[in-house]
Design an enzyme around this catalytic site. Structure first.
Site, PDB file in Angstrom:
ATOM      1  N   ARG A  77      -7.762   0.003   0.273  1.00  0.00           N
ATOM      2  CA  ARG A  77      -8.280  -1.202  -0.388  1.00  0.00           C
ATOM      3  C   ARG A  77      -8.610  -0.940  -1.852  1.00  0.00           C
ATOM      4  O   ARG A  77      -8.570  -1.856  -2.671  1.00  0.00           O
ATOM      5  CB  ARG A  77      -9.493  -1.740   0.392  1.00  0.00           C
ATOM      6  N   ASP A 113       1.354   5.960   5.899  1.00  0.00           N
ATOM      7  CA  ASP A 113       0.398   5.120   5.176  1.00  0.00           C
ATOM      8  C   ASP A 113       0.984   4.495   3.903  1.00  0.00           C
ATOM      9  O   ASP A 113       0.281   3.819   3.163  1.00  0.00           O
ATOM     10  CB  ASP A 113      -0.873   5.926   4.851  1.00  0.00           C
ATOM     11  N   LYS A 126     -10.414  12.738   8.151  1.00  0.00           N
ATOM     12  CA  LYS A 126     -10.049  12.261   9.477  1.00  0.00           C
ATOM     13  C   LYS A 126     -10.092  13.427  10.453  1.00  0.00           C
ATOM     14  O   LYS A 126      -9.669  14.534  10.122  1.00  0.00           O
ATOM     15  CB  LYS A 126      -8.622  11.692   9.448  1.00  0.00           C
ATOM     16  N   ASP A 183     -12.283   7.464   3.104  1.00  0.00           N
ATOM     17  CA  ASP A 183     -11.165   7.120   3.990  1.00  0.00           C
ATOM     18  C   ASP A 183     -10.807   5.629   3.892  1.00  0.00           C
ATOM     19  O   ASP A 183      -9.776   5.201   4.399  1.00  0.00           O
ATOM     20  CB  ASP A 183     -11.507   7.492   5.433  1.00  0.00           C
ATOM     21  N   GLU A 214      -9.519   4.101   1.470  1.00  0.00           N
ATOM     22  CA  GLU A 214      -8.880   4.285   0.160  1.00  0.00           C
ATOM     23  C   GLU A 214      -7.831   3.224  -0.145  1.00  0.00           C
ATOM     24  O   GLU A 214      -7.603   2.891  -1.305  1.00  0.00           O
ATOM     25  CB  GLU A 214      -8.235   5.686   0.101  1.00  0.00           C
ATOM     26  N   LYS A 266       0.854  -1.195   0.000  1.00  0.00           N
ATOM     27  CA  LYS A 266       0.000   0.000   0.000  1.00  0.00           C
ATOM     28  C   LYS A 266       0.884   1.237   0.000  1.00  0.00           C
ATOM     29  O   LYS A 266       1.728   1.420   0.879  1.00  0.00           O
ATOM     30  CB  LYS A 266      -0.917  -0.001   1.231  1.00  0.00           C
ATOM     31  N   ASP A 315      -2.531  10.098   4.042  1.00  0.00           N
ATOM     32  CA  ASP A 315      -3.957   9.788   4.119  1.00  0.00           C
ATOM     33  C   ASP A 315      -4.681  10.813   4.995  1.00  0.00           C
ATOM     34  O   ASP A 315      -4.635  10.742   6.219  1.00  0.00           O
ATOM     35  CB  ASP A 315      -4.145   8.368   4.686  1.00  0.00           C
TER      36      ASP A 315
HETATM   37  N1  BES Z   1      -4.671   4.439   6.741  1.00  0.00           N
HETATM   38  C1  BES Z   1      -5.840   4.140   7.449  1.00  0.00           C
HETATM   39  C2  BES Z   1      -5.646   3.055   8.509  1.00  0.00           C
HETATM   40  C3  BES Z   1      -4.671   3.353   9.639  1.00  0.00           C
HETATM   41  C4  BES Z   1      -5.144   3.666  10.905  1.00  0.00           C
HETATM   42  C5  BES Z   1      -3.317   3.244   9.463  1.00  0.00           C
HETATM   43  C6  BES Z   1      -4.268   3.896  11.945  1.00  0.00           C
HETATM   44  C7  BES Z   1      -2.429   3.480  10.510  1.00  0.00           C
HETATM   45  C8  BES Z   1      -2.913   3.805  11.744  1.00  0.00           C
HETATM   46  C9  BES Z   1      -6.914   3.644   6.486  1.00  0.00           C
HETATM   47  O1  BES Z   1      -6.872   4.176   5.205  1.00  0.00           O
HETATM   48  C10 BES Z   1      -8.233   4.060   7.058  1.00  0.00           C
HETATM   49  O2  BES Z   1      -8.472   5.223   7.156  1.00  0.00           O
HETATM   50  N2  BES Z   1      -9.071   3.087   7.404  1.00  0.00           N
HETATM   51  C11 BES Z   1     -10.354   3.347   7.935  1.00  0.00           C
HETATM   52  C12 BES Z   1     -11.345   2.456   7.212  1.00  0.00           C
HETATM   53  C13 BES Z   1     -12.791   2.757   7.486  1.00  0.00           C
HETATM   54  C14 BES Z   1     -13.168   4.120   6.935  1.00  0.00           C
HETATM   55  C15 BES Z   1     -13.654   1.695   6.860  1.00  0.00           C
HETATM   56  C16 BES Z   1     -10.328   3.021   9.418  1.00  0.00           C
HETATM   57  O3  BES Z   1      -9.665   2.071   9.812  1.00  0.00           O
HETATM   58  O4  BES Z   1     -10.924   3.768  10.184  1.00  0.00           O
HETATM   59 ZN    ZN Z   2      -5.038   4.778   4.557  1.00  0.00          ZN
HETATM   60 MN    MN Z   3      -7.883   6.032   5.069  1.00  0.00          MN
END
Ligand code: BES
Ligand code: ZN
Ligand code: MN
Length: 479
Positions: free
Chosen positions: A335, A272, A263, A331, A333, A251, A256
């Site tokens: 995947r 990220d 966020k 968010d 993104e 990834k 992000d």
């Molecule tokens: N990059 C984040 C996940 C993340 C969280 C990485 C904490 C490192 C530390 C990812 O893109 C994300 O935002 N995921 C969301 C998904 C949700 C919106 C379905 C999440 O985990 O809240």
């Molecule tokens: Zn992310």
């Molecule tokens: Mn994200």
């Protein structure tokens, strides 16, 4: 940096001597000083419990001005993990130049394994990220590594791995304003050039070329960016014939923000792209150690930001494989980019795919900062990977992809997939989504390193920032 000079006997030097000693072990340093040290041990002025560092001044009785006597605990209880524990403190804190009596640290361990762990760990815990400090952190260490065993090849391999992990950590620690998708592609080009090996080739695709490939999910994430995306594609042919390449898909979200599903707190989201940095580290190490395996590295690099053009919740995008995806959260993104990344890998002929990603906050909640989540579609393969992870000591735990969650990622009323299944089982939801882009015959492993790639709450002797997690395990798995 750690610089190692291997020798059979200590050169004629007065540098500090570093020695391991087990409880109840006879002291055999030099007749001129053995009794004195035994005396100190008896009077409990020297402690030999695991990890104790005793500084002994030799008053010119022997050539070395100082001896660091490192406690190794009870010999019967000594393990590889304990050796690791001990090596954490062996670097800059003891001084710039040291004579290491390696053989005193072996105990009942396998010599080569001990040498590998010793060097890798000492280097690892000596790492400092000082790129943007005007006053650099002094961490140059030079070792005279004294041993009667033939360990040279093992130490070269360990050093190659150590340097690759350093590079991975540097990339992850670097802020976005110094590392955009274009910068990462340039880095990859430069890396391949430096490795200077006819067995690797690289192609980086710009936005127009990615459009030709129809990577609609990947491109959707890039819509709100002022910086073009890059698809980085590296091939390494370690075998005589180009067959059965294992694809490493990392990834590469350079930053992000969450996009319009913004966020509320996005600090540390420069990390990220840790998956991308990891696969580049693995590649570097495979090439330097000339491992006999065919591999490809695939990175869909972009940041996830907003402007007037950015992707919106409710939008429907079409992935490279023709499937449609309803955007529930901008968010989610990672995947999206991985869906196109793993599909590209399979189209390029890979039937074994490992993807690695800082994918979900849910994984952090479930497993914390020290355990990586693993998912996959072939249990034998997952078991093999878990076995390697146990050997390398990188904590990894399998999480499920249930039939229920598989249904949920396909429950959109308006598209083939939904990119978010909500709070519950979030790490599995992301994994199930990616699996939707994996063909049945493909062996697939997914590693969620959201918690483990970047430490914000360092515990004892750990550090703030990038960890380089999983480089070692993936490398050993491929080997
Ligand atoms: N990059 C984040 C996940 C993340 C969280 C990485 C904490 C490192 C530390 C990812 O893109 C994300 O935002 N995921 C969301 C998904 C949700 C919106 C379905 C999440 O985990 O809240
Ligand atoms: Zn992310
Ligand atoms: Mn994200």
């Amino acid at each position: 940096m750690l610089d190692i000079n291997i020798c059979l006997q200590q050169n004629d030097s007065d540098k500090p001597l570093v020695l391991g000693l087990f409880i109840n072990q006879k002291v055999e340093i030099d007749d001129k000083i053995n009794d004195d040290i035994e005396e100190l041990i008896k009077s409990k002025l020297i402690k030999l419990e695991l990890g104790e560092t005793n500084k002994i001044t030799t008053f010119s009785k022997i050539k070395n001005k100082v001896i660091y006597l490192i406690g190794l605990g009870a010999k019967e209880e000594y393990t590889k993990e304990k050796l690791k524990e001990v090596t954490k403190s062996l670097t800059a804190s003891l001084g710039k130049e040291l004579v290491i009596q390696f053989d005193s640290f072996i105990g009942n361990l396998d010599v080569l394994e001990a040498a590998f762990e010793f060097v890798l760990n000492a280097h690892y815990y000596n790492y400092k990220y000082d790129e943007f400090l005007s006053k650099k952190i002094e961490n140059d260490v030079s070792w005279e590594f004294v041993t009667k065993y033939e360990v040279k090849q093992t130490i070269i391999e360990a050093m190659n791995l150590a340097v690759a992990i350093d590079n991975t950590r540097d990339l992850v620690n670097k802020p976005y304003n110094y590392l955009s998708a274009i910068d990462l592609a340039d880095y990859a080009q430069e890396l391949v050039k430096t490795l200077d090996n006819e067995r690797i080739s690289i192609h980086t695709y710009d936005k127009k070329q990615i459009e030709v490939l129809k990577m609609g999910a990947f491109l959707a994430v890039n819509k709100g960016s002022t910086c073009e995306p890059r698809l980085i594609y590296i091939k390494y042919q370690g075998l005589d014939e180009w067959k059965d390449p294992i694809a490493l898909v990392g990834k590469g979200i350079m930053y992000d923000t969450g996009g319009y599903s913004i966020k509320t707190s996005m600090n540390t989201m420069k990390c990220d792209m840790a998956g991308a940095a990891t696969v580049l580290g693995v590649l570097e190490c495979l090439v330097r150690n000339e491992v006999k395996v065919n591999a490809m590295v695939i990175i869909c690099a972009t940041d996830n930001r907003i402007n007037g053009e950015a992707l919106l919740p409710d939008d429907i995008v079409t992935a490279m494989n023709g499937k449609t995806i309803e955007i529930v959260s901008t968010d989610a993104e990672g995947r999206l980019t991985l869906a196109d990344g793993v599909y590209f890998a399979q189209k390029e002929g890979s039937q074994e795919v490992i993807d690695i990603a800082t994918l979900t906050g849910a994984c952090v909640v479930a497993l914390g900062e020290y355990t990586t989540g693993i998912f996959g579609n072939h249990q034998d393969n997952i078991n093999k990977f878990l076995d390697v992870a146990i050997k390398t000591g990188e904590s990894t735990w399998q999480l499920p992809i249930t039939e229920h969650i598989k249904k949920q990622v396909r429950s959109s009323k308006v598209a083939d997939f939904t990119n978010s299944t909500g709070r519950n089982m979030g790490a599995s939801g992301a994994a199930a989504f990616i699996e939707g882009f994996i063909e049945e015959k493909t062996k697939w492993i997914h590693l969620d390193i959201a918690g483990t790639a970047f430490h914000t709450t360092p515990s004892n002797k750990e550090f703030y920032g990038a960890t380089g997690v999983m480089v070692q395990t993936i490398y050993n798995y491929l080997k």
